[in-house]
Design a protein around this motif. Structure first.
Motif, PDB file in Angstrom:
ATOM      1  N   VAL A  53       0.825  -1.209   0.000  1.00 23.62           N
ATOM      2  CA  VAL A  53       0.000   0.000   0.000  1.00 23.62           C
ATOM      3  C   VAL A  53       0.857   1.257   0.000  1.00 23.62           C
ATOM      4  CG1 VAL A  53      -1.634   1.358   1.355  1.00 23.62           C
ATOM      5  CG2 VAL A  53      -2.011  -1.091   1.052  1.00 23.62           C
ATOM      6  N   HIS A  54       1.879   1.307   0.856  1.00 17.22           N
ATOM      7  CA  HIS A  54       2.718   2.504   0.934  1.00 17.22           C
ATOM      8  C   HIS A  54       3.520   2.714  -0.350  1.00 17.22           C
ATOM      9  CE1 HIS A  54       1.842   1.934   5.215  1.00 17.22           C
ATOM     10  NE2 HIS A  54       2.143   3.204   5.365  1.00 17.22           N
ATOM     11  N   THR A  55       4.057   1.644  -0.891  1.00 21.58           N
ATOM     12  CA  THR A  55       4.844   1.767  -2.124  1.00 21.58           C
ATOM     13  C   THR A  55       3.984   2.323  -3.249  1.00 21.58           C
ATOM     14  OG1 THR A  55       6.184  -0.127  -1.464  1.00 21.58           O
ATOM     15  CG2 THR A  55       6.301   0.533  -3.764  1.00 21.58           C
ATOM     16  N   ILE A  56       2.773   1.792  -3.394  1.00 22.84           N
ATOM     17  CA  ILE A  56       1.858   2.266  -4.434  1.00 22.84           C
ATOM     18  C   ILE A  56       1.430   3.700  -4.143  1.00 22.84           C
ATOM     19  CG2 ILE A  56      -0.445   1.924  -5.413  1.00 22.84           C
ATOM     20  CD1 ILE A  56      -0.002  -1.106  -5.004  1.00 22.84           C
ATOM     21  N   GLY A  57       1.158   4.006  -2.871  1.00 23.17           N
ATOM     22  CA  GLY A  57       0.758   5.360  -2.509  1.00 23.17           C
ATOM     23  C   GLY A  57       1.858   6.380  -2.738  1.00 23.17           C
ATOM     24  N   ASN A  58       3.095   6.008  -2.455  1.00 25.96           N
ATOM     25  CA  ASN A  58       4.232   6.915  -2.650  1.00 25.96           C
ATOM     26  C   ASN A  58       4.426   7.295  -4.111  1.00 25.96           C
ATOM     27  OD1 ASN A  58       4.781   6.845   0.069  1.00 25.96           O
ATOM     28  ND2 ASN A  58       6.385   5.296  -0.102  1.00 25.96           N
ATOM     29  N   GLU A  59       3.985   6.411  -5.029  1.00 23.26           N
ATOM     30  CA  GLU A  59       4.185   6.669  -6.454  1.00 23.26           C
ATOM     31  C   GLU A  59       3.005   7.384  -7.102  1.00 23.26           C
ATOM     32  OE1 GLU A  59       5.325   3.167  -8.563  1.00 23.26           O
ATOM     33  OE2 GLU A  59       7.148   2.848  -7.392  1.00 23.26           O
ATOM     34  N   LEU A  60       1.894   7.548  -6.368  1.00 22.63           N
ATOM     35  CA  LEU A  60       0.722   8.204  -6.931  1.00 22.63           C
ATOM     36  C   LEU A  60       0.996   9.678  -7.244  1.00 22.63           C
ATOM     37  CD1 LEU A  60      -2.357   6.935  -4.879  1.00 22.63           C
ATOM     38  CD2 LEU A  60      -2.115   6.881  -7.361  1.00 22.63           C
ATOM     39  N   LYS A  61       0.373  10.177  -8.309  1.00 21.86           N
ATOM     40  CA  LYS A  61       0.447  11.610  -8.591  1.00 21.86           C
ATOM     41  C   LYS A  61      -0.144  12.397  -7.431  1.00 21.86           C
ATOM     42  CE  LYS A  61       0.136  11.248 -13.647  1.00 21.86           C
ATOM     43  NZ  LYS A  61      -0.698  11.566 -14.828  1.00 21.86           N
ATOM     44  N   ASP A  62      -1.262  11.924  -6.922  1.00 24.57           N
ATOM     45  CA  ASP A  62      -1.916  12.562  -5.777  1.00 24.57           C
ATOM     46  C   ASP A  62      -2.048  11.512  -4.687  1.00 24.57           C
ATOM     47  OD1 ASP A  62      -3.405  13.923  -3.952  1.00 24.57           O
ATOM     48  OD2 ASP A  62      -5.190  14.158  -5.221  1.00 24.57           O
ATOM     49  N   SER A  63      -1.110  11.502  -3.746  1.00 23.53           N
ATOM     50  CA  SER A  63      -1.107  10.453  -2.727  1.00 23.53           C
ATOM     51  C   SER A  63      -2.276  10.561  -1.763  1.00 23.53           C
ATOM     52  CB  SER A  63       0.217  10.499  -1.946  1.00 23.53           C
ATOM     53  OG  SER A  63       0.392  11.768  -1.352  1.00 23.53           O
ATOM     54  N   LEU A  64      -3.030  11.666  -1.796  1.00 21.83           N
ATOM     55  CA  LEU A  64      -4.241  11.767  -0.984  1.00 21.83           C
ATOM     56  C   LEU A  64      -5.286  10.730  -1.405  1.00 21.83           C
ATOM     57  CD1 LEU A  64      -4.719  15.640  -0.778  1.00 21.83           C
ATOM     58  CD2 LEU A  64      -4.420  14.111   1.168  1.00 21.83           C
ATOM     59  N   ARG A  65      -5.142  10.206  -2.615  1.00 23.96           N
ATOM     60  CA  ARG A  65      -6.149   9.281  -3.154  1.00 23.96           C
ATOM     61  C   ARG A  65      -5.857   7.820  -2.824  1.00 23.96           C
ATOM     62  NH1 ARG A  65      -7.710  10.478  -9.231  1.00 23.96           N
ATOM     63  NH2 ARG A  65      -9.660   9.573  -8.467  1.00 23.96           N
ATOM     64  N   ILE A  66      -4.847   7.562  -2.013  1.00 24.02           N
ATOM     65  CA  ILE A  66      -4.491   6.177  -1.735  1.00 24.02           C
ATOM     66  C   ILE A  66      -5.620   5.433  -1.038  1.00 24.02           C
ATOM     67  CG2 ILE A  66      -3.315   6.849   0.394  1.00 24.02           C
ATOM     68  CD1 ILE A  66      -2.545   3.839  -1.920  1.00 24.02           C
ATOM     69  N   GLN A  67      -6.369   6.111  -0.147  1.00 20.06           N
ATOM     70  CA  GLN A  67      -7.476   5.430   0.519  1.00 20.06           C
ATOM     71  C   GLN A  67      -8.566   5.060  -0.480  1.00 20.06           C
ATOM     72  OE1 GLN A  67      -7.297   4.624   3.794  1.00 20.06           O
ATOM     73  NE2 GLN A  67      -9.147   3.403   3.507  1.00 20.06           N
ATOM     74  N   SER A  68      -8.816   5.911  -1.460  1.00 23.22           N
ATOM     75  CA  SER A  68      -9.781   5.580  -2.513  1.00 23.22           C
ATOM     76  C   SER A  68      -9.286   4.416  -3.364  1.00 23.22           C
ATOM     77  CB  SER A  68     -10.036   6.806  -3.402  1.00 23.22           C
ATOM     78  OG  SER A  68     -10.615   7.852  -2.660  1.00 23.22           O
ATOM     79  N   VAL A  69      -7.980   4.371  -3.594  1.00 26.27           N
ATOM     80  CA  VAL A  69      -7.387   3.244  -4.319  1.00 26.27           C
ATOM     81  C   VAL A  69      -7.636   1.942  -3.559  1.00 26.27           C
ATOM     82  CG1 VAL A  69      -5.197   2.187  -5.006  1.00 26.27           C
ATOM     83  CG2 VAL A  69      -5.624   4.600  -5.501  1.00 26.27           C
ATOM     84  N   VAL A  70      -7.422   1.981  -2.242  1.00 28.25           N
ATOM     85  CA  VAL A  70      -7.633   0.794  -1.405  1.00 28.25           C
ATOM     86  C   VAL A  70      -9.088   0.356  -1.464  1.00 28.25           C
ATOM     87  CG1 VAL A  70      -7.626  -0.062   0.963  1.00 28.25           C
ATOM     88  CG2 VAL A  70      -5.712   1.316   0.136  1.00 28.25           C
ATOM     89  N   GLN A  71     -10.010   1.286  -1.306  1.00 27.01           N
ATOM     90  CA  GLN A  71     -11.433   0.949  -1.295  1.00 27.01           C
ATOM     91  C   GLN A  71     -11.893   0.395  -2.636  1.00 27.01           C
ATOM     92  OE1 GLN A  71     -12.978   4.768  -0.133  1.00 27.01           O
ATOM     93  NE2 GLN A  71     -12.713   4.380   2.066  1.00 27.01           N
ATOM     94  N   THR A  72     -11.435   1.010  -3.724  1.00 25.45           N
ATOM     95  CA  THR A  72     -11.802   0.535  -5.065  1.00 25.45           C
ATOM     96  C   THR A  72     -11.251  -0.863  -5.320  1.00 25.45           C
ATOM     97  OG1 THR A  72     -11.774   2.814  -5.876  1.00 25.45           O
ATOM     98  CG2 THR A  72     -11.711   1.061  -7.525  1.00 25.45           C
ATOM     99  N   SER A  73     -10.006  -1.091  -4.937  1.00 28.12           N
ATOM    100  CA  SER A  73      -9.376  -2.394  -5.149  1.00 28.12           C
ATOM    101  C   SER A  73     -10.071  -3.488  -4.333  1.00 28.12           C
ATOM    102  CB  SER A  73      -7.885  -2.331  -4.774  1.00 28.12           C
ATOM    103  OG  SER A  73      -7.197  -1.393  -5.570  1.00 28.12           O
ATOM    104  N   LEU A  74     -10.383  -3.182  -3.080  1.00 28.08           N
ATOM    105  CA  LEU A  74     -11.054  -4.168  -2.236  1.00 28.08           C
ATOM    106  C   LEU A  74     -12.453  -4.491  -2.761  1.00 28.08           C
ATOM    107  CD1 LEU A  74      -9.999  -3.009   1.346  1.00 28.08           C
ATOM    108  CD2 LEU A  74      -9.309  -5.111   0.178  1.00 28.08           C
ATOM    109  N   ALA A  75     -13.169  -3.476  -3.249  1.00 26.51           N
ATOM    110  CA  ALA A  75     -14.497  -3.719  -3.821  1.00 26.51           C
ATOM    111  C   ALA A  75     -14.399  -4.596  -5.066  1.00 26.51           C
ATOM    112  CB  ALA A  75     -15.167  -2.390  -4.154  1.00 26.51           C
TER     113      ALA A  75
END
Length: 471
Positions: free
Chosen positions: A271-293
């Motif tokens: 999660v952190h590695t993917i979040g660190n590479e995001l253009k907007d790291s504020l969206r990491i929680q949305s990434v997690v929720q979308t992936s889990l769904a």
């Protein structure tokens, strides 16, 4: 503490361990994961010309981290739990996984840690960090060995309980020296797995991750199509919704699926590695929720159609059910399609799990060294050493379940539930809510209890089997 913009690159060396102590407890404008930040034990993954990963690429990479052997194990879990209870448990585990990751990200932001190990180190010191790294290594080595074993079983064949199951190549070309298991796995490792494993940045794997997710849907749709056809011609019935209780052992056996389900959702180390590479790291929680769904939908549908198709005859490895006559036209062709699809899927999932394995090995054994991406010799040696270890493990471990059950009942449940809950209970910055602490106690208790019961049930089954053989 200065908050950097999501696209600002960090070229500084590792900060002092206590540099975050003067930081404010809450900064609403701070990203959930410090962007492009060098963690306490991980190297920066950014290149100077890299502008950040997209939301869709992050979702694909995290979804690929989650979806692996979980597809194969879910129908077997339904055989134990029944479809109704099984689907409920899948949803509950997904919700708890999202909650545990949310707590990790919150503590990561407040501590200034850019990796899972950094958050553990902030809460429990260097011992906590090293324990986390050891668990990631155990979990990922075990899972990658399982992947490689399955690839060998599918492509070359396997013999279990005195019965030989022909692999794809053996079925097509007969028994040849080049269809043997050792040679096929070696070629697969050198031609596919090793080149993908040498990727230094996880975002470069977004295209293979997209293909891996697509192959998972091909596997799902093929199984669904077969089930619908057999349901229409009346050769199968609706599966049972609840567990089949026959004795006390069958009750205890319900808990054996918990480590399997937890292992199917463990993605915290990426999660952190993917979040660190995001253009907007504020969206990491949305990434997690979308992936889990997305992954939960795949798991539920795979469970439904797999259990509908094979019922109580569902094998622990559902691919074994696709080694027989399905009772429909083109059965042999569909069997090959399912197995090839799944083998290719695992090949593309392999580098996504290999990436955090390499990072944590480097962090454990070379904590004070220069960033790994800047040391090509160390990068190559660690990569080659780990690939060799996984290859040897896949050739000497007799069954996927020897690796799967061990890692699921130990390292996976620690990474998924126990460590995030322990961080919240430790609460080094005083930000955990009452809800966080109640949820943390629940996660630790259910994880510990389920694992103890699972280990007992597996040991009981093993001793019973050995006793029956010697009688």
């Amino acid at each position: 503490m200065e908050i950097k913009s999501p696209n600002q690159h960090n070229t500084t060396q590792n900060p002092p361990r206590n540099y975050h102590k003067d930081a404010p407890l809450i900064d609403e404008n701070a990203p959930l994961v410090p962007p492009n930040k060098i963690g306490d034990d991980l190297e920066t993954t950014q290149e100077q010309d890299f502008n950040g990963a997209s939301f869709s690429g992050a979702v694909l990479n995290l979804s690929t981290t989650i979806i692996g052997v979980g597809i194969m194990s879910m129908p077997a879990a339904m055989r134990v739990l029944g479809l109704g209870l099984g689907v409920t448990v899948i949803v509950v585990v997904a919700v708890l996984t999202e909650a545990s990751i949310e707590m990790l990200l919150r503590f990561s932001r407040i501590s200034g840690s850019g990796c899972y190990g950094g958050v553990m180190g902030d809460a429990f010191g260097n011992r906590g960090r090293k324990l986390l790294q050891v668990c990631v290594i155990i979990n990922n080595v075990g899972v990658l060995i399982v992947y490689m074993i399955i690839m060998g079983d599918v492509l070359s064949g396997t013999s279990s309980s005195g019965v030989h199951h022909a692999g794809i190549l053996e079925g097509w070309f007969g028994e040849q020296w080049w269809t043997g298991r050792g040679f096929v796995v070696l070629v697969t490792t050198l031609a596919v797995l090793a080149p993908l494993a040498f990727s230094k940045r996880i975002d470069t794997l977004r295209f293979t991750s997209a293909l891996a997710v697509a192959l998972a849907f091909v596997f799902l749709l093929t199984a669904a199509g077969i089930a619908v056809v057999k349901l229409a011609n009346g050769s199968i019935g609706m599966p049972r919704l609840l567990p089949d209780f026959t004795d006390m052992h069958s009750v205890w056996k319900l808990f054996t699926v918990v480590p399997v389900l937890v292992m199917s959702y463990v993605c915290h180390f990426n999660v952190h590695t993917i979040g660190n590479e995001l253009k907007d790291s504020l969206r990491i929680q949305s990434v997690v929720q979308t992936s889990l769904a997305l992954c939960s939908s795949v798991y539920i549908l795979t469970s439904f159609f797999g259990f509908l198709l094979f019922g109580d005859s569902t094998q622990d490895d559902v691919l074994a059910n696709f080694d027989t006559d399905l009772g429909i036209p083109y059965s042999s062709l569909l069997n090959d399609l399912v197995r090839i699809t799944y083998a290719l899927h695992l090949m593309l999932v392999f580098p996504i799990l290999f990436h955090p394995l390499r990072l944590n090995v480097d962090g454990l054994f070379f904590p004070s060294a220069m960033p790994l991406v800047s040391d090509n010799s160390r990068f190559a040696l660690i990569t080659l050493g780990l690939i060799s270890l996984v290859y040897l493990g896949a050739n000497f471990i007799p069954s996927i379940w020897d690796a799967f059950q061990f890692t699921g009942a130990t390292a996976a449940v620690c990474l998924g539930f126990i460590f995030p809950a322990a961080i919240a209970l430790r609460d080094p910055h005083g930000i955990a809510t009452k809800k966080d602490k109640i949820l943390s106690v629940f996660m630790i208790c259910i994880a510990a209890f389920a694992n103890l019961v699972a280990i007992y049930s597996d040991a009981y089954a093993l001793f019973t089997k050995n006793a029956s053989r010697s009688a």
